[in-house]
Design an enzyme around this catalytic site. Structure first.
Site, short mmCIF file in Angstrom:
data_model
loop_
_atom_site.label_atom_id
_atom_site.label_comp_id
_atom_site.label_asym_id
_atom_site.label_seq_id
_atom_site.Cartn_x
_atom_site.Cartn_y
_atom_site.Cartn_z
N SER A 1 -11.96 -30.61 34.22
CA SER A 1 -12.19 -31.97 33.68
C SER A 1 -11.38 -33.01 34.44
O SER A 1 -11.86 -34.12 34.66
CB SER A 1 -11.95 -32.03 32.18
OG SER A 1 -10.82 -31.31 31.83
N GLY B 1 -13.45 -24.99 31.61
CA GLY B 1 -12.78 -24.60 30.36
C GLY B 1 -11.86 -23.40 30.48
O GLY B 1 -11.49 -22.81 29.48
N ASP C 1 -2.61 -32.42 35.99
CA ASP C 1 -3.89 -31.97 36.55
C ASP C 1 -4.47 -32.97 37.55
O ASP C 1 -4.92 -32.61 38.64
CB ASP C 1 -4.91 -31.74 35.43
CG ASP C 1 -4.36 -30.82 34.36
OD1 ASP C 1 -3.41 -30.09 34.66
OD2 ASP C 1 -4.89 -30.84 33.23
N GLU D 1 5.17 -25.62 33.10
CA GLU D 1 4.09 -25.79 32.13
C GLU D 1 4.59 -26.58 30.92
O GLU D 1 5.68 -26.31 30.41
CB GLU D 1 3.60 -24.40 31.70
CG GLU D 1 2.13 -24.28 31.56
CD GLU D 1 1.33 -24.48 32.84
OE1 GLU D 1 0.94 -25.64 33.12
OE2 GLU D 1 1.08 -23.50 33.54
N HIS D 2 3.80 -27.56 30.52
CA HIS D 2 4.14 -28.47 29.40
C HIS D 2 5.39 -29.28 29.70
O HIS D 2 6.12 -29.66 28.80
CB HIS D 2 4.28 -27.69 28.09
CG HIS D 2 2.96 -27.17 27.61
ND1 HIS D 2 2.12 -27.90 26.81
CD2 HIS D 2 2.32 -26.00 27.88
CE1 HIS D 2 1.01 -27.20 26.59
NE2 HIS D 2 1.11 -26.05 27.24
N GLY E 1 -8.83 -23.44 32.42
CA GLY E 1 -7.48 -23.78 32.84
C GLY E 1 -7.34 -24.12 34.32
O GLY E 1 -6.24 -24.20 34.83
N LEU E 2 -8.47 -24.33 35.01
CA LEU E 2 -8.38 -24.74 36.42
C LEU E 2 -8.58 -26.25 36.58
O LEU E 2 -8.80 -26.74 37.67
CB LEU E 2 -9.41 -23.99 37.27
CG LEU E 2 -9.16 -22.50 37.42
CD1 LEU E 2 -10.26 -21.86 38.26
CD2 LEU E 2 -7.82 -22.24 38.09
C1 GLA Z 1 -3.00 -29.22 30.53
C2 GLA Z 1 -2.74 -30.72 30.57
C3 GLA Z 1 -1.60 -31.05 31.53
C4 GLA Z 1 -0.37 -30.20 31.26
C5 GLA Z 1 -0.75 -28.73 31.11
C6 GLA Z 1 0.41 -27.88 30.66
O1 GLA Z 1 -3.49 -28.75 31.73
O2 GLA Z 1 -3.89 -31.41 30.96
O3 GLA Z 1 -1.30 -32.42 31.46
O4 GLA Z 1 0.33 -30.65 30.13
O5 GLA Z 1 -1.80 -28.55 30.20
O6 GLA Z 1 1.37 -27.80 31.63
#
Ligand code: GLA
Length: 363
Positions: free
Chosen positions: A133, A127, A177, A40-41, A129-130
């Site tokens: 968008s 909205g 994503d 993540e990130h 986290g799946l």
């Molecule tokens: C969101 C962003 C991704 C990624 C995640 C964190 O989903 O769109 O690019 O940075 O956060 O891992």
């Protein structure tokens, strides 16, 4: 959550398309949402991640028009957008901006001249986290690629979708994503290397565990969160480190020893610490999934959550509460906040025997 199959969704939307536009769509483009197991990130820091597609999708159905009008009907928002080809106004609600930006970028870049009708809809919760968008962008851009038979490969689609976010919507997100939405395969995990922009697939050997998402119901819109700030902090942190040690290291060449040089700057140190350890966890997670080691997978999820909450500061009270109560449940092996942060879902590994119990208690 409703469990509708992809084919049923396609059939249903075809009927809706006919009702709306009095003709059959000539193409259907479908893009899934994603979960992210770990990593993540890391994407905008040229790191690693292991996402997988979910069985929820955004669909775009389209047909060509003879004029230069673009008609968009959104099933989810029950709203029509109608604009001329020559118009480049990208205003509106957030979903409208996504739609208009997707169309705008591809028509500008590939000099697409004709109008079209499109119907967009899907069953990915928005909205939480799946990556609804990202799936929206991928399905729209792919639909135009198909409709006009443009000679564009998946990596180009990926880059266009990323530009939509970076340049038009002002979200400095990475490729995670859209990459997951475009390249995921059924029953496979995807390990993405964002430095080389390539990936490998692998299968799970998990036998008695199941993945469960818990929705905090705290709506997450990256554009209104501290997401961009984290992106900036990371690039500032690596510059700061390089100045201090008089080198030119990047995110792939730093290690825990070297960042001790900037330990006095707590924020920069913590951000880099998260990136280094999270990338290490991705490799460990791949091994753990391949060997079906439930305890190790659970530990890695827990470590990732601690790091996201305490080093990267992208959790929130509601999510931390959900993780705390989850930890007290029988059969909970591990869990963490998923996606961009500041709300959305937790992703958890649960011993299969306790699946029902876990779901009903957490609910
Ligand atoms: C969101 C962003 C991704 C990624 C995640 C964190 O989903 O769109 O690019 O940075 O956060 O891992």
């Amino acid at each position: 959550m409703d469990r509708i199959s992809k084919n049923n969704l396609i059939q249903d939307y075809k009927i809706q398309f006919i009702n709306r536009f009095n003709e059959l769509p000539s193409i259907v483009s479908i893009a899934p949402g994603r979960v992210n197991i770990i990593g993540e990130h890391t994407d905008y820091n040229k790191g690693l991640a292991i996402p997988a597609a979910v069985n929820k999708w955004i669909l775009t159905l389209a047909s060509l028009r003879k004029d230069r009008i673009i008609n968009v009907f959104s099933l989810n928002y029950k709203k029509t957008l109608r604009f001329s080809y020559d118009q480049s106004n990208l205003n509106g609600e957030l979903w409208e901006k996504y739609v208009k930006a997707s169309i705008y970028l591809i028509k500008e870049k590939y000099n697409v001249k004709k109008g079209f009708n499109i119907l967009i809809g899907g069953n990915i919760p928005i909205g939480f986290g799946l990556s609804s968008s990202a799936a929206l962008e991928v399905s729209i851009v792919s639909s135009i690629v198909k409709l006009f038979a443009l000679n564009i490969d998946n990596y180009e689609i990926l880059k266009i979708c990323n530009l939509i976010e970076n340049k038009i919507l002002g979200i400095k997100s990475g490729f995670l994503d859209q990459y997951a939405s475009i390249f995921s395969k059924k029953n496979q995990f995807l390990l993405i290397d964002f430095k080389n922009l390539n990936h490998e697939y692998f299968k799970s050997n998990i036998k008695n565990g199941c993945w469960i998402l818990v929705n905090s119901m705290v709506e997450r819109k990256l554009i209104f969160s501290d997401y961009n700030q984290r992106v900036l902090e990371c690039s500032d942190a690596i510059n700061f480190l390089n100045q201090k040690i008089k080198q030119k290291l990047n995110f792939n060449s730093i290690n825990i020893e070297i960042i001790k040089e900037i330990k006095h700057n707590k924020i920069f140190y913590n951000r880099l610490l998260h990136i280094i350890t999270e990338n290490q966890r991705v490799f460990k997670m791949k091994k753990a999934i391949l060997s079906g080691d439930l305890n190790l997978i659970g530990n890695l999820l827990n470590q990732s959550h601690d790091s996201l909450a305490n080093n990267y500061n992208v959790s929130c009270n509601e999510i931390d509460f959900i993780i705390d109560i989850s930890k007290k449940e029988n059969g909970f092996l591990g869990g963490r906040i998923m996606g961009g942060g500041f709300g959305g879902c937790t992703i958890n590994l649960i011993d299969k025997k306790y699946k029902k119990e876990f779901i009903s208690n957490i609910k």
